[in-house]
Design a protein around this motif. Structure first.
Motif, short mmCIF file in Angstrom:
data_model
loop_
_atom_site.label_atom_id
_atom_site.label_comp_id
_atom_site.label_asym_id
_atom_site.label_seq_id
_atom_site.Cartn_x
_atom_site.Cartn_y
_atom_site.Cartn_z
N GLU B 151 0.86 -1.20 0.00
CA GLU B 151 0.00 0.00 0.00
C GLU B 151 0.90 1.25 0.00
OE1 GLU B 151 1.89 -0.49 3.31
OE2 GLU B 151 0.55 -2.04 2.56
N GLY B 152 0.40 2.31 -0.63
CA GLY B 152 1.06 3.62 -0.60
C GLY B 152 2.33 3.64 -1.45
N GLY B 153 3.00 4.72 -1.47
CA GLY B 153 4.27 4.86 -2.20
C GLY B 153 4.10 4.48 -3.65
N ALA B 154 5.20 4.13 -4.32
CA ALA B 154 5.10 3.81 -5.75
C ALA B 154 5.86 2.52 -6.02
CB ALA B 154 5.68 4.96 -6.56
N PRO B 155 5.30 1.38 -5.64
CA PRO B 155 6.04 0.12 -5.85
C PRO B 155 6.35 -0.13 -7.31
CG PRO B 155 3.77 -0.30 -5.17
CD PRO B 155 3.98 1.16 -5.05
N GLU B 156 5.52 0.43 -8.23
CA GLU B 156 5.83 0.13 -9.64
C GLU B 156 7.16 0.76 -10.06
OE1 GLU B 156 3.20 1.78 -8.65
OE2 GLU B 156 3.00 3.70 -9.68
N VAL B 157 7.58 1.81 -9.33
CA VAL B 157 8.89 2.39 -9.69
C VAL B 157 10.00 1.41 -9.30
CG1 VAL B 157 10.48 4.26 -9.20
CG2 VAL B 157 8.06 4.74 -9.45
N PHE B 158 9.80 0.71 -8.17
CA PHE B 158 10.81 -0.30 -7.80
C PHE B 158 10.95 -1.33 -8.91
CE2 PHE B 158 13.39 -3.00 -5.22
CZ PHE B 158 13.03 -4.30 -5.58
N PHE B 159 9.79 -1.78 -9.41
CA PHE B 159 9.87 -2.82 -10.45
C PHE B 159 10.37 -2.24 -11.76
CE2 PHE B 159 8.70 -6.37 -8.12
CZ PHE B 159 7.82 -5.95 -7.14
N ALA B 160 10.12 -0.96 -11.97
CA ALA B 160 10.72 -0.34 -13.17
C ALA B 160 12.25 -0.41 -13.06
CB ALA B 160 10.27 1.11 -13.27
N LEU D 226 18.96 8.27 -22.25
CA LEU D 226 18.08 8.18 -23.43
C LEU D 226 17.46 6.79 -23.48
CD1 LEU D 226 20.38 9.97 -26.04
CD2 LEU D 226 18.46 10.92 -24.76
N PHE D 227 18.21 5.78 -23.04
CA PHE D 227 17.69 4.39 -23.01
C PHE D 227 16.48 4.34 -22.08
CE2 PHE D 227 18.30 -0.11 -23.69
CZ PHE D 227 17.81 -0.71 -22.54
N LEU D 228 16.64 4.94 -20.88
CA LEU D 228 15.52 4.93 -19.92
C LEU D 228 14.36 5.76 -20.47
CD1 LEU D 228 17.48 5.35 -16.55
CD2 LEU D 228 16.30 3.31 -17.38
N LEU D 229 14.67 6.86 -21.15
CA LEU D 229 13.58 7.71 -21.68
C LEU D 229 12.83 6.97 -22.77
CD1 LEU D 229 12.18 10.40 -21.53
CD2 LEU D 229 13.87 11.37 -23.06
N MET D 230 13.54 6.18 -23.56
CA MET D 230 12.84 5.41 -24.61
C MET D 230 11.89 4.42 -23.95
SD MET D 230 15.46 4.59 -27.72
CE MET D 230 17.11 4.89 -27.15
N PHE D 231 12.36 3.78 -22.85
CA PHE D 231 11.46 2.84 -22.16
C PHE D 231 10.33 3.59 -21.49
CE2 PHE D 231 12.63 -1.63 -22.13
CZ PHE D 231 13.81 -1.59 -22.86
N GLU D 232 10.64 4.81 -21.02
CA GLU D 232 9.59 5.61 -20.38
C GLU D 232 8.48 5.90 -21.37
OE1 GLU D 232 10.04 7.47 -16.95
OE2 GLU D 232 7.94 7.10 -17.42
N ARG D 233 8.87 6.21 -22.60
CA ARG D 233 7.86 6.56 -23.60
C ARG D 233 7.07 5.34 -24.04
NH1 ARG D 233 7.15 10.94 -26.53
NH2 ARG D 233 6.36 9.81 -28.35
N THR D 234 7.79 4.23 -24.26
CA THR D 234 7.07 3.06 -24.83
C THR D 234 6.35 2.26 -23.75
OG1 THR D 234 9.21 1.99 -24.66
CG2 THR D 234 8.52 2.72 -26.85
N PHE D 235 7.03 2.02 -22.62
CA PHE D 235 6.39 1.12 -21.63
C PHE D 235 5.96 1.87 -20.38
CE2 PHE D 235 7.29 -2.51 -24.09
CZ PHE D 235 8.55 -2.35 -24.64
N HIS D 236 6.12 3.21 -20.37
CA HIS D 236 5.66 4.00 -19.22
C HIS D 236 6.17 3.42 -17.92
CE1 HIS D 236 3.24 6.20 -22.03
NE2 HIS D 236 2.75 5.08 -22.49
N ILE D 237 7.48 3.23 -17.82
CA ILE D 237 8.01 2.60 -16.60
C ILE D 237 7.97 3.59 -15.43
CG2 ILE D 237 9.49 0.95 -17.75
CD1 ILE D 237 11.80 2.90 -17.46
N GLY D 238 7.82 4.89 -15.68
CA GLY D 238 7.53 5.80 -14.58
C GLY D 238 8.74 6.25 -13.77
N ILE D 239 9.96 6.15 -14.34
CA ILE D 239 11.13 6.63 -13.58
C ILE D 239 11.19 8.15 -13.64
CG2 ILE D 239 13.65 6.70 -13.59
CD1 ILE D 239 13.73 3.82 -14.22
N PHE D 240 10.86 8.71 -14.81
CA PHE D 240 10.99 10.18 -14.95
C PHE D 240 9.63 10.85 -15.03
CE2 PHE D 240 15.33 9.74 -15.10
CZ PHE D 240 15.82 9.03 -16.19
N ASP D 241 8.53 10.03 -15.09
CA ASP D 241 7.20 10.63 -15.28
C ASP D 241 6.54 10.80 -13.92
OD1 ASP D 241 4.75 11.43 -15.92
OD2 ASP D 241 4.28 9.82 -17.35
N PRO D 242 6.33 12.06 -13.47
CA PRO D 242 5.78 12.28 -12.12
C PRO D 242 4.42 11.63 -11.93
CG PRO D 242 5.80 14.31 -13.39
CD PRO D 242 6.52 13.30 -14.21
#
Lengths: 136, 226, 326, 545
Positions: B151-160, D226-242
């Motif tokens: 719950e809470g936080g952003a676990p999907e960032v960990f998996f990213a 740029l590698f992470l940004l490409m993944f951010e755009r295609t798979f929305h991994i959410g490292i740089f997207d608030p």
């Protein structure tokens, strides 16, 4: 640096014995068991990360020293390899300094009106639609 | 000042040129030293490439400390541990392959290389199981995160971060396998590798040890740290 | 384009509010400090420029090769001179840093009694909210602030990075989604001051302008009384502009970033996925809260969600207002 | 052509004493050559072509800004034009500019060698450069990208233009830069002519060496970004997207960790060229050799510690902003030492005011302004006002266009006789330099004024009060373009009917002037021994003391 490229640099012709490789491999296995064991002890998280990195550095020392022949290589190649880590640490250091000290100034001044609005130092991102009160 | 006669250049070049020495080098030792320095510069570049991923790890571990620890419970440290041992063993066999090269025992070189490729294969298979388990459990990055155990936080960032780090590392393992296969069927088969000139095997060895080194740091940070 | 607009430098020098040649009008307490530092560095730069370039030009003329047979000096360097021109500039640079650091710290720490205003940046307009008075203002109405009193802006963005920049106040801060960033200032005198968005944010980045209206404290209190959200019914029309809807949805039928809402209530509308839906209260409410759910065909899902920014009473007021758009 | 033997035997067998231009014939002999000189020439042609594309994009932007109203483009189109200008200029022109063309050509020659350490790797880096360029050209064709060359998230990860191909382009070009860097580091370390110690190396090699260090150490970080940004755009991994929990300011740290050191990759080779030209054409030993050499490497290292001055107002913490501001002044000192040493070199010289020296003086004039205006941006309080305004645009054009480009043109003019065996028309060259100099200053000094007055950058429409300055700047831009076309014109003209160049037209002492003009395929006949410093000119009168 040798006066000119002409001098025959002593190329790392060192050939280690089979036994020394096996000893190093043994040490690495032991260290792996150690690092797993330590993580089981349930130390507080910032200490356990220090220990984990420490053990990993020792393992790295053995791999780089013996397996990668850095022990018998020219000093300059060792400098080049370690130099790379200096820039990595610079990258980590400055970025984590920033992440760690955001909003300090405002809190340090205990600016009540500011604190009430800011909520957590870093507004928890409302990732699901039913936002957690903050902007989404 | 330009010394104009050819043979004086020959004398200055020292002993007669070995077959593998390229025309623009003065001596064999200079060529070997250049190739080694070039490889170390390449390894530094690899270290900095992965430093970006480790930076993402440390940054988000700092921003979401609690969900970070909760999310990493879902990783199976036993599989991670197995992979560590497999990779360490492959590092040993690669070092022994380089040693066999120094002893001019080409058959042993090929044998050790096959063992290294085998271990790398095992590593990728174990990784495949880890990934497929995560795809079923729904612990995936970004908007595919459907797991609700945390719950809470952003676990999907960990998996990213998890998928990025292990994915790029896995990619480097696959590249390693490719180079080793090429080396076995290319230069070694054609007899280009010998006791006097084996930087190719040595450099592949250095690359492989670096891939192992990166996993040595990656394993505790992702799988173990409480 | 008339000729005059083409070659204005022939025309009389353009009218500028009183500011110096380099710097715009000094309309906040920071302005003097920042300008002082600017001109301190500026004049030292001019001095060094004439020293270096003067020496260069003089040497180029004095030591010009005329006959081609001149002999040149064997000078290879002088450690004392090199030390001097490293240490002296070093000290001067440190003084630049120190002055800049002092003022920067004052600019970052808002005083406790500052009037707190919430600023929200979204793709291509601003909206302001006075939590103490329950007032909301749109980008075109501008940010109304009292003169001579510290004002703190707590800013956040709902989509991409923006940046709130008031040149006359010498303040600027990026407006980041999911985070609050704050600036504060104490306006001097009265009048309007231009506000720019200075972090690139897309097509109409250069249209994301608004103004700061600085009023005497008395006039400001009077303005607050007029606009205070009394307990009466919330006015849908003012909400429609203060929340920035007017920026993308026109009420005269013209197509902007979003569809026009003129005469739309009760009609059917085709969506991007081909299905059609009746424009009724529920569709409007859902489209306000979760805009991406049912997007009208031919439009990109650009609308930011207003979830958590509008309560039910305000949504109902908006729906009633949209009903009146014939 | 100065081929010393008769016509060549047919087939690919070639004569060892023919010039590298005519040693082998046919397109394949160029595209798959291992000769560092041909690779250098191919890079030069490619870089100047992309400079033309980037320049035309700039003229498009300036034409639109002639009036406050949007008359030529819509907002989105304008944004694509300035992004093309930025991305093409940074990734395709400025990063490889001097090291890849002049560096490739002259590094082995100055070291007295036959080739760089890894010729095949050198060719591979050129092919990767072409591949990266194709990605960016595809981006142009498919409608361009409107994120700005900085690709800031979350805009770049949520907009729907062809960002992926632009990222792939920049990602690929990074590897070309890394491989060239590795090649040069090994060549300088391991392949110096006998007798050439580090202190007897020309300063152009010190500049190229410091540049290669940065290329190898900084480029991988933009590759992973740029590698992470490409993944951010295609798979929305959410490292740089608030919206998905990421942090856009973290992206800015990743981006600027590369992008600030890369501006030193752009300027250090130009410093190297200017150290050569100011010393050779003043007929005087460089002033403070060790200071200039050491400051190049010092800039390379300190350059890694200052990237945060791009982010003073981005939401970065005040503590790190203060640290970055302080260290940024640290990197200003070695740069100042260089400029003072160059002017010091001119003292007591026999200065020949030919076109190379004119471009060198133009460099010193413009780069001094560029450097001094950088001080405003390093000061925390003033940068809050100046950030993201035209003041910043003017600053980086003064140091990039004024610095790197003037150095590049000076280098091309200085080594043109050696590269092509032809002399160019001196009068036209001086006229071209004058037009470029006035056009440049008219274009960008006006931007300092409007920037300080609050004109934001990347604006498609602007307030009428800035119109005067925009119009002057646009007129300056077209003057500058005219000057550059004049330069291109007489240089190409010289290929056809320029007079034959001697082995050493400038009387220089570094090793590249000891071989033919243009050089033979293997550079030198026999062994080159370096027994004198690169700046011990005949005119120096040691008796003067």
């Amino acid at each position: 640096m040798s006066a000119s490229a002409h001098a025959h640099e002593e190329h790392g012709e060192h050939i280690s014995s089979l036994k020394s490789y096996l000893v190093i491999f043994g040490i690495l296995l032991v260290l792996t068991v150690v690092t797993v064991g330590v993580s089981r002890l349930g130390l507080p998280s910032d200490i356990s990360i220090m220990v984990a990195i420490g053990v990993a550095c020792v393992k790295a020392f053995f791999v780089a020293g013996w397996f990668m022949h850095l022990k018998w290589d020219t000093r300059f190649n060792l400098l080049v390899f370690l130099g790379g880590f200096w820039f990595m640490l610079v990258f980590f250091g400055f970025t984590l300094t920033d992440l760690g000290s955001r909003g300090n100034l405002i809190e340090a001044n205990d600016n009540f009106s500011q604190r009430a609005d800011m909520g957590a130092k870093y507004a928890e991102p409302a990732h699901h639609v039913e936002g957690s009160g903050g902007h989404h | 000042m330009l010394s104009h006669n050819e043979n004086e250049a020959e004398a200055a070049g020292g002993h007669e040129h070995p077959a593998w020495q390229a025309h623009h080098f003065y001596s064999g030792a200079q060529q070997k030293a250049s190739v080694k320095l070039g490889m170390w510069a390449f390894l530094v570049q690899e270290v900095l490439f992965f430093s970006g991923l480790f930076m993402a790890y440390f940054a988000f571990r700092y921003l979401y400390p609690d969900t970070w620890l909760a999310a990493h419970e879902l990783l199976d440290w036993r599989l991670g541990g197995l992979n560590t041992v497999v990779l360490l063993f492959s590092s040993l066999t690669m070092a022994l392959a380089v040693r066999a090269c120094q002893l001019d025992d080409m058959k042993a070189v090929v044998r050790y290389l096959w063992i290294t490729i085998g271990c790398a294969g095992i590593f990728m298979v174990v990784k495949y199981f880890e990934y497929s388990h995560k795809f079923h459990a729904g612990t995936l990055p970004g908007k595919w995160y459907t797991f609700d155990g945390i719950e809470g936080g952003a676990p999907e960032v960990f998996f990213a971060v998890y998928f990025m780090m292990t994915g790029v590392h896995g990619l480097h393992v696959v590249i390693g396998i490719g180079i080793m296969l090429w080396m076995i069927f290319g230069p070694i088969r054609k007899g280009k590798i010998s006791k006097d000139y084996y930087p190719l095997v040595e450099n592949v060895g250095l690359y492989w040890h670096l891939v192992d080194l990166i996993w040595i740091f990656l394993f505790p940070l992702l799988y173990l740290v409480r | 384009m008339t000729l005059a607009s083409l070659l204005p430098f022939l025309a009389a020098s353009e009218a500028r509010a009183e500011g110096t040649f380099w710097m715009p009008e000094q309309a906040s307490t920071f302005a003097e400090e920042v300008d002082w530092i600017y001109y301190f560095i500026y004049w030292i730069d001019v001095l060094f420029f004439f020293l270096v370039i003067g020496a260069m030009v003089y040497f180029a003329i004095r030591y010009r090769a005329k006959t081609g047979k001149e002999r040149t000096s064997p000078l290879k360097g002088s450690h004392s001179l090199e030390l001097a021109w490293s240490a002296i500039p070093g000290l001067i640079l440190l003084s630049f840093f120190w002055f800049g650091f002092q003022t920067y710290m004052d600019m970052q720490v808002p005083p406790k009694d500052a009037l707190n205003i919430r600023v929200t940046g979204q793709k291509w307009n601003w909206s302001f909210e006075y939590p103490d008075y329950g007032i909301r203002q749109g980008g075109d109405q501008g940010l109304v602030v009292p003169s001579g009193q510290p004002v703190m802006l707590t800013m956040s963005s709902v989509d991409v990075l923006h940046s709130f920049y008031i040149p006359d106040f010498r303040v600027k801060k990026d407006v980041v989604p999911n985070r609050y960033s704050t600036i504060w200032f104490e306006a001097k005198g009265t009048g309007d001051h231009q506000v720019f968005c200075t972090e690139y944010c897309g097509d109409d980045h250069s249209r994301m302008l608004t103004k700061v209206h600085v009023m005497e404290p008395a006039k400001f209190r009077e303005w607050v009384r007029d606009n205070k959200a009394d307990d009466g019914p919330v006015d849908g029309q003012s909400l429609f502009s203060s929340m920035g809807c007017i920026g993308c949805h026109s009420i005269d039928g013209s197509k902007l970033v979003g569809p026009s809402l003129k005469g739309k209530y009760g009609t059917d509308e085709q969506l991007t996925d081909g299905s059609t839906v009746a424009i009724d209260d529920n569709y409007i409410r859902e489209s306000i809260m979760v805009p991406g759910a049912k997007v009208v065909a031919g439009y990109a899902p650009q609308m930011p969600p207003y979830q958590g920014r509008l309560n039910d009473e305000e949504v109902n007021a908006l729906i009633d207002y949209i009903k009146t758009l014939k | 052509m100065s081929s010393t033997t008769g016509d060549l035997a047919p087939g690919h067998e070639h004569d060892h004493h023919a010039s590298y231009l005519t040693a082998t014939k046919g397109v394949a002999s160029w595209l798959f050559t291992l000769d560092h000189k041909r690779i250098g020439v191919m890079y030069l042609v490619a870089i100047l072509t992309f400079f033309l594309i980037g320049g035309l994009a700039a003229l498009g932007v300036r034409a639109e800004l002639f009036t406050p109203e949007p008359d030529l483009f819509t907002g989105s189109q304008y944004n694509r034009w300035f992004t093309v200008h930025g991305a093409v200029m940074v990734f395709l022109v400025l990063v490889p500019s001097i090291p890849a063309s002049l560096g490739n050509f002259f590094l082995p020659l100055m070291l007295g060698q036959k080739d760089v350490a890894f010729p095949r790797l050198n060719l591979l880096s050129f092919h990767i450069y072409i591949l990266g360029a194709l990605f960016l050209i595809y981006t142009l064709i498919s409608g361009g990208v409107e994120t700005g060359w900085t690709f800031y998230t979350p805009y770049s990860s949520t907009t729907d233009s062809s960002v992926i191909s632009a990222l792939m382009g920049a990602f690929t070009l990074g590897f070309s830069s890394i491989l060239t860097g590795i090649n040069f580091i090994v060549t300088i370390h391991k392949m110096r002519a006998p007798g050439m110690t580090w202190r007897k190396m020309p300063l152009f090699l010190w500049g190229t060496y410091a540049t290669s260090l940065i290329q190898v150490l900084a480029t991988p970080v933009i590759a992973v970004t740029l590698f992470l940004l490409m993944f951010e755009r295609t798979f929305h991994i959410g490292i740089f997207d608030p919206a998905l929990g990421g942090d856009p300011v973290l992206f800015q740290h990743f981006f600027w960790f590369y992008s600030h050191p890369v501006v030193y990759v752009m300027i250090l080779p130009a410093f190297g060229v200017i150290s050569e030209t100011v010393s050779i054409h003043s007929r005087k030993h460089i002033f403070g050799y060790m200071a200039i050499a050491a400051s190049s490497v010092a800039i390379a290292f300190i350059g890694f510690l200052v990237w945060g001055h791009h982010m003073f107002v981005s939401g970065q913490s005040e503590l790190s902003g203060t640290i970055f501001s302080l260290i940024t002044f640290g990197v200003a000192v070695p740069t100042a030492i260089k400029v003072f040493s160059w002017v010091g070199t001119m003292y007591g010289g026999a200065i020949r005011l030919n076109s190379v020296m004119l471009y060198t003086l133009a460099f010193l004039f413009i780069f001094t302004i560029g450097g001094l205006t950088g001080l405003f941006l390093a000061v925390l309080a003033v940068d809050v006002h100046m950030h993201d305004t035209y003041f910043v645009v003017a600053h980086f054009h003064y140091v990039m266009m004024g610095g790197t480009l003037m150095g590049f043109i000076a280098g091309i003019h200085h080594w043109w006789p050696k590269m092509t065996g032809k002399m160019y028309n001196e009068k036209l060259a001086k006229f071209g330099c004058l037009v470029v100099f006035t056009g440049f200053n008219l274009t960008f000094f006006t931007q300092f004024v409007m920037g300080a007055r609050g004109m934001p950058r990347r604006y498609h429409e602007y307030l009428p009060e800035f119109q005067l300055w925009h119009q002057l700047s646009t007129i300056g831009a077209f003057t500058l373009a005219a000057g550059l076309f004049i330069t291109l014109g007489y240089l190409l003209l010289s290929l056809k009917n320029g007079e034959k160049a001697s082995k050493n037209p400038w009387g220089a002492k570094s090793l590249e002037w000891e071989t033919e003009s243009p050089p033979i395929e293997h550079n030198f006949v026999g062994q080159v021994v370096c027994d004198h410093g690169p700046y011990d000119f005949d005119e120096i009168d040691y008796s003067r003391g």
